[in-house]
Write a protein that holds these residues in place. Structure first.
Motif: not given
Length: 63
Positions: A28-32, A35-36, A52, A56, A59
């Motif tokens: 989930i952290g990698t996806i965030q 995305y960010v 932003y 990132s 994260e």
């Protein structure tokens, strides 16, 4: 800084549960991060862009 404290409390109180979900948290952290970072490129305001990108980077520290 707040996220680091939450992870520290999580690992001390519930080490078994944390080890069970650590892979999912990293995914989930990698996806965030992706995305960010992609939303950062679309920002016109430099303050929002810096905000932003800071999210990132935090994260990355969490992972």
């Amino acid at each position: 800084m707040g996220e680091d404290v939450l992870i520290l409390i999580n690992t001390k109180l519930l080490p078994h549960v944390h080890s069970m979900f650590s892979l999912w948290l990293m995914i989930i952290g990698t996806i965030q991060i992706i995305y960010v970072a992609s939303t950062t490129l679309g920002q016109q305001n430099s303050r929002k862009r810096i905000a932003y990108s800071s999210v990132s980077h935090m994260e990355i520290i969490i992972i």
